[in-house]
Design a protein around this motif. Structure first.
Motif, PDB file in Angstrom:
ATOM      1  N   ASN A 136       0.443  -1.398  -0.063  1.00 42.08           N
ATOM      2  CA  ASN A 136      -0.027  -0.092   0.011  1.00 42.08           C
ATOM      3  C   ASN A 136       0.567   1.199   0.154  1.00 42.08           C
ATOM      4  OD1 ASN A 136      -3.021  -0.975   0.244  1.00 42.08           O
ATOM      5  ND2 ASN A 136      -1.805  -2.105   1.810  1.00 42.08           N
ATOM      6  N   SER A 174      -0.584   4.647  -1.426  1.00 42.19           N
ATOM      7  CA  SER A 174      -0.928   5.818  -0.704  1.00 42.19           C
ATOM      8  C   SER A 174      -0.061   6.998  -1.018  1.00 42.19           C
ATOM      9  CB  SER A 174      -0.563   5.384   0.769  1.00 42.19           C
ATOM     10  OG  SER A 174      -0.437   6.424   1.658  1.00 42.19           O
ATOM     11  N   SER A 230      -5.805   2.821   0.924  1.00 42.26           N
ATOM     12  CA  SER A 230      -4.275   2.685   1.081  1.00 42.26           C
ATOM     13  C   SER A 230      -3.858   3.593   2.376  1.00 42.26           C
ATOM     14  CB  SER A 230      -3.569   3.136  -0.051  1.00 42.26           C
ATOM     15  OG  SER A 230      -3.737   4.463  -0.419  1.00 42.26           O
TER      16      SER A 230
END
Length: 380
Positions: free
Chosen positions: A233, A237, A245
Motif C-alpha cells: 500500500n 498511498s 491505502s
C-alpha cells in the motif's frame, strides 16, 4: 527436557488503541474516561493544517465540557528547549491532561510535556539520563495525522538539537500514551511527499525490529503484517492517496510502533541520525536510504526467519526483496542512494563517526566501523 527452542520474553504495551475512519469523534469520551468534567486540557497541535481544515474547531466544540488551552508552536525535530518551553506553559495552566493531534513532532513533544509536567528539571537532563523519570505523567491522548512516526503507541520521544548536532531519545515505560486515536481520515490531507517519508520510516522500523536480536514472537508477527501492508500500500498511498491505502498505512504504522516498543529500530536509524543532523535529510528518507544494505547484512544471521519475510513481501529471495524495496522507494519519489542525498565518498568517515553506535548493537551481525564504511560506500 531441553528448552532451547522455547521462547522466553516479556511484553508490555498499555496503550488503548481506537482505530477507524471518524474515530476522532471519540476524543471527548476518551478524555472523559481519564479526567472529570471541568478539567484542564493542554491541547498540542501543528500550526496550520487542523485549523485550516476546520478540524481544530470541531475538536474544541467537542471538548466544551473542559477548559482548553491550545499550544501550536511545534516545529519539526523538537528540541529539549522547545519541550521545556511547552512544559512551562503546561504547568502554568495547571493542566490535568495532555492531548496531541498532529504528526510525529507534535506527538513527541506533547508526550515529553505530559511526563515532565510532573517532574522538575529540564528535558535535557532526562534525555541524557542524568536524572531519572520517577512517576507516570499527566494522562496523555495521542491522535496522529501522519502514518509513520508511530509515536501514538510508543514509550519515547525523539528530541533534536540541530545547532549542537545532537539527537536524544527521552523514554521509558512510564511514557506510553494512555490512549491512541488513529483516524485514517486525518491522513487524507498528507501531501504525497509526506506520505512517502513517514511511511518509509515505519516500513524501515519493521525490518529493523524483525531482524533485531531483541525480537520476539509477538513483535515478529506484527512486523510481518506491517511489512506486508506497506509493501502492498505505500506506493498507492503516496501516488493515489485514497482512503483505503491511507488507512492500511495508518494501521501498519501503529502496529509498527507496538512492535518496536519491544524490539526497537537499530542500524538504519543509527545511520539516519547523522544524515538528518549534518545533511538535513528528512527522517524517513534518512533511515530508508540504508535499509537494503542492512537487510543484506542481516539476512545470513536470520535464515530461519527469511521465508515468512519473503512471503510478506511477495518475493522469493533476498535479491528480489531488495529489488522490490528499491522499486517502491523510487516510485514514491524517494532516493535510494546516498549520492542522491548529496553525499560522496569523502563524507563516509563523518557518517561513520557520528553514527549512533549504541543502536547498532542489536543488529544480528557484528559490525565495526570499517564494515559500516564499506556498506555506506556500496550505498553511494
Amino acid at each position: 527436557m531441553q528448552d532451547q527452542f522455547v521462547p522466553s520474553f516479556s511484553w508490555e504495551h498499555p496503550t488503548r488503541v481506537l482505530f477507524g475512519n471518524g474515530a476522532l469523534g471519540s476524543l471527548p469520551a476518551e478524555v472523559g474516561g481519564l479526567v472529570p468534567d471541568g478539567s484542564r486540557v493542554f491541547l498540542v497541535t501543528g500550526q496550520r493544517s487542523l485549523k485550516a481544515r476546520g478540524i481544530l474547531q470541531q475538536v474544541l466544540d467537542g471538548l466544551d465540557r473542559y477548559e482548553v488551552t491550545v499550544f501550536d508552536r511545534v516545529a519539526p525535530f523538537p528540541s529539549p528547549a522547545a519541550v521545556d518551553s511547552a512544559t512551562t506553559e503546561c504547568k502554568a495552566f495547571a493542566a490535568d491532561i495532555v492531548v496531541a493531534i498532529g504528526g510525529g513532532s507534535v506527538l513527541d513533544l506533547a508526550k515529553a510535556v505530559a511526563i515532565l509536567s510532573v517532574h522538575d528539571g529540564p528535558a535535557l537532563a532526562y534525555a541524557e539520563r542524568t536524572v531519572q523519570l520517577e512517576r507516570k505523567g499527566l494522562p496523555f491522548v495521542a491522535v496522529p495525522t501522519t502514518s509513520g512516526s508511530s509515536s501514538e503507541v510508543t514509550s519515547g520521544s525523539a528530541l533534536w538539537d540541530m545547532d549542537a548536532k545532537r539527537h536524544f531519545g527521552l523514554g521509558g515505560l512510564l511514557m506510553f500514551p494512555d490512549t491512541a486515536i488513529v483516524d485514517p481520515g486525518l491522513m487524507m490531507s498528507m501531501p504525497s511527499s509526506l506520505a512517502a517519508v513517514t511511511g518509509m520510516d515505519a516500513f524501515t522500523s519493521a525490518f529493523e525490529s524483525y531482524w533485531s536480536t531483541r525480537s520476539q514472537p509477538i513483535s515478529d508477527a506484527l512486523n510481518l503484517d506491517v511489512i506486508r501492508n506497506f509493501a502492498t500500500n505505500l506506493e498507492r498511498s503516496t501516488i493515489q492517496g485514497d482512503l483505503e491505502s491511507r488507512a492500511a498505512c495508518a494501521m501498519a504504522s501503529t502496529m509498527s510502533g507496538m512492535a518496536y516498543s519491544q524490539s526497537p529500530p537499530n542500524a538504519c536509524h543509527a545511520v539516519g541520525s547523522p544524515l538528518t543532523l549534518f545533511w538535513g535529510v528528512e527522517h524517513g528518507q534518512a533511515v530508508g536510504a540504508t535499509l537494503c544494505g542492512f537487510l543484506r547484512r542481516a539476512a545470513p544471521a536470520i535464515r530461519h526467519k527469511l521465508p515468512p519475510l519473503w512471503q510478506a513481501l511477495g518475493v522469493d529471495d533476498l535479491d528480489s526483496a531488495i529489488e522490490l524495496i528499491t522499486r517502491i522507494m523510487r516510485r514514491c519519489g524517494l532516493q535510494t542512494t546516498l549520492t542522491g542525498l548529496g553525499l560522496n565518498e569523502a563524507d563516509m568517515d563523518k557518517v561513520v563517526d557520528e553514527t549512533r553506535w549504541d543502536r547498532v548493537e542489536t543488529l544480528p551481525t557484528a559490525m565495526g566501523k570499517s564494515d559500516l564504511r564499506e556498506l555506506l560506500i556500496e550505498a553511494l
